[in-house]
Design a protein around this motif. Structure first.
Motif, short mmCIF file in Angstrom:
data_model
loop_
_atom_site.label_atom_id
_atom_site.label_comp_id
_atom_site.label_asym_id
_atom_site.label_seq_id
_atom_site.Cartn_x
_atom_site.Cartn_y
_atom_site.Cartn_z
N LEU A 318 0.80 -1.16 0.01
CA LEU A 318 0.13 -0.14 0.07
C LEU A 318 0.77 1.28 0.29
CD1 LEU A 318 -2.59 -0.97 2.75
CD2 LEU A 318 -2.78 -1.30 0.17
N LEU A 319 0.39 2.22 -0.77
CA LEU A 319 0.83 3.57 -0.89
C LEU A 319 0.22 4.39 0.30
CD1 LEU A 319 3.39 5.38 -1.89
CD2 LEU A 319 1.61 5.84 -3.80
N PHE A 320 0.29 5.10 1.10
CA PHE A 320 -0.43 5.97 2.05
C PHE A 320 0.14 7.31 2.16
CE2 PHE A 320 2.00 3.41 4.80
CZ PHE A 320 2.37 4.24 5.78
N ARG A 321 -0.76 8.05 2.63
CA ARG A 321 -0.36 9.48 2.74
C ARG A 321 -1.36 9.95 4.10
NH1 ARG A 321 -0.55 14.90 -1.25
NH2 ARG A 321 0.02 16.20 0.30
N ASP A 336 9.54 3.19 -6.05
CA ASP A 336 9.41 4.16 -7.15
C ASP A 336 8.12 4.94 -7.07
OD1 ASP A 336 11.89 3.53 -8.34
OD2 ASP A 336 10.94 2.16 -9.77
N GLU A 337 6.89 4.25 -6.69
CA GLU A 337 5.85 4.84 -6.48
C GLU A 337 5.79 6.06 -5.38
OE1 GLU A 337 2.66 5.05 -7.99
OE2 GLU A 337 2.78 3.39 -9.38
N LEU A 338 6.64 5.50 -4.06
CA LEU A 338 6.66 6.28 -3.06
C LEU A 338 7.53 7.77 -3.55
CD1 LEU A 338 6.65 6.96 -0.04
CD2 LEU A 338 8.68 5.45 0.33
N PHE A 339 8.61 7.60 -4.24
CA PHE A 339 9.23 8.68 -4.48
C PHE A 339 8.56 9.67 -5.18
CE2 PHE A 339 12.45 6.77 -2.03
CZ PHE A 339 13.15 7.66 -1.50
N GLU A 340 7.66 9.07 -6.29
CA GLU A 340 6.86 9.99 -7.26
C GLU A 340 5.83 10.76 -6.43
OE1 GLU A 340 4.80 8.00 -10.20
OE2 GLU A 340 6.62 6.89 -10.98
N LEU A 341 5.19 10.06 -5.23
CA LEU A 341 4.32 10.81 -4.37
C LEU A 341 5.14 11.90 -3.57
CD1 LEU A 341 1.76 11.16 -2.99
CD2 LEU A 341 2.27 9.31 -1.48
N ILE A 342 6.45 11.45 -3.04
CA ILE A 342 7.42 12.63 -2.39
C ILE A 342 7.64 13.77 -3.25
CG2 ILE A 342 9.66 13.02 -1.61
CD1 ILE A 342 9.45 10.17 -0.41
N GLU A 343 7.90 13.46 -4.58
CA GLU A 343 8.15 14.65 -5.46
C GLU A 343 6.82 15.49 -5.63
OE1 GLU A 343 9.68 13.14 -9.25
OE2 GLU A 343 11.25 12.15 -8.19
#
Length: 345
Positions: A318-321, A336-343
């Motif tokens: 899961l990717l969460f915020r 990779d998905e995590l760092f796209e969200l961070i950006e």
């Protein structure tokens, strides 16, 4: 709140941000080597730097060093008051001294007068390894009370010559003694406090001792400037100090990684995943909290305070915020998905 002193252009105490210090281990009379090391310390985040001044050759190098660096320069003086006078004339920004070990009161007066004339503060550096013998006898050894009484004795000596632009340190190689001394001093005075646990050793235990001692005091609201003392490259002292300030909640800079310790529910190589995220976060300068959790059952809940995070599953994660699930992601794409969200933050 403590009173404020100015070390060069850097405020210490009085509600100013806690500053990071280190000390050169080069020969001070080797100007090129000393300047090179200070420039590396500056790049690492050092805000105030100290050099040893054991002789007149070192004292005479202070002016040349000061001209080529960008942070305040502190000189460390023992026994010979003339070295302090030479450094003050050369333009140092602070003098670290024990007024009681440089001879008669006329010599203390000479240093106090010189520093007052230039607006240069003095750090009274009390150390458990050099406490006065009468205090050791009175208290039966190095104790918080002995360190504090020593500090006040030096303060009174400077007061005798109308000098009060003072910072105090009370260092011991014992974490409990150090913490006790700073707590007692903070109760009895409002002088800005230079925190440090002395002679902590090599980085592994030295950083741990410093984190417990310095970090614990900072978490209690005690301390205005810090130096982590390590038997290592001084740059490591600065990096450790930055981490301690972040962990103790005093300074918010760059990302903070939180990760679960793993358990029997974990179905991914969480340790490798956390290491990969930590490595990639080195290029991120946003003041965010990033979570790497081991399972999808309670990962987002436990890390709900994190700005962003991932929670591993069995082939999928899961990717969460801020505790809210953003989407499911194949395990191999989690980072990779995590760092796209961070950006995108």
């Amino acid at each position: 709140m403590t009173k404020q002193i100015m070390v060069g252009g850097v405020p210490v105490g009085g509600g100013a941000p806690v500053t990071i210090q280190s000390m050169c281990n080069t020969r001070t009379d080797d100007v090129e080597a000393t300047v090179a090391q200070i420039l590396r310390l500056e790049a690492a985040g050092c805000q105030i730097v100290r050099v040893a001044v054991p002789d007149m050759a070192a004292a005479r190098a202070v002016g040349a060093i000061r001209e080529r660096i960008h942070i305040p320069l502190v000189v460390d003086i023992h026994f010979d008051y003339k070295l302090a006078l030479e450094c003050v004339a050369a333009g140092c920004d602070k003098v670290r001294i024990n007024p009681g070990n440089i001879g008669g009161e006329d010599r203390v007066k000479a240093v106090a007068d010189a520093c007052r004339g230039r607006g240069i503060p003095i750090r009274i550096g009390v150390n458990g390894g050099s406490l006065e013998k009468p205090l050791l006898a009175k208290y039966g050894g190095v104790t918080p009370e002995a360190l504090v009484e020593s500090a006040f004795g030096h303060i009174e000596l400077l007061h005798k010559f109308d000098f009060d632009d003072i910072c105090v340190s009370l260092k011991s190689s014992s974490v409990p003694v150090t913490v006790g001394a700073y707590r007692l001093m903070s109760e009895k005075s409002n002088y800005p406090l230079h925190l440090g646990v002395t002679e902590t050793g090599t980085p592994r235990m030295g950083v741990l001792k410093s984190a417990v001692g310095i970090g614990g005091l900072l978490a209690m609201g005690i301390g205005d400037t810090v130096r982590v003392s390590l038997s290592a490259d001084p740059v490591e002292e600065v990096c450790a100090a930055r981490d301690i300030l972040k962990v103790s909640g005093v300074r918010r800079e760059g990302p903070e990684l939180i990760a679960c310790p793993t358990c029997g529910r974990t179905r991914i190589d969480l340790i490798a995943l956390a290491n990969e995220v930590e490595a990639r976060l080195e290029s991120v300068d946003k003041p965010i909290t990033v979570a790497v959790m081991g399972c999808v059952v309670n990962g987002p809940g436990e890390a709900s305070a994190a700005d962003v995070g991932i929670a591993g599953g069995d082939g999928v994660g899961l990717l969460f915020r801020r505790g809210e699930i953003v989407k499911k992601v194949p395990q191999e794409a989690l980072v990779d998905e995590l760092f796209e969200l961070i950006e995108a933050l």
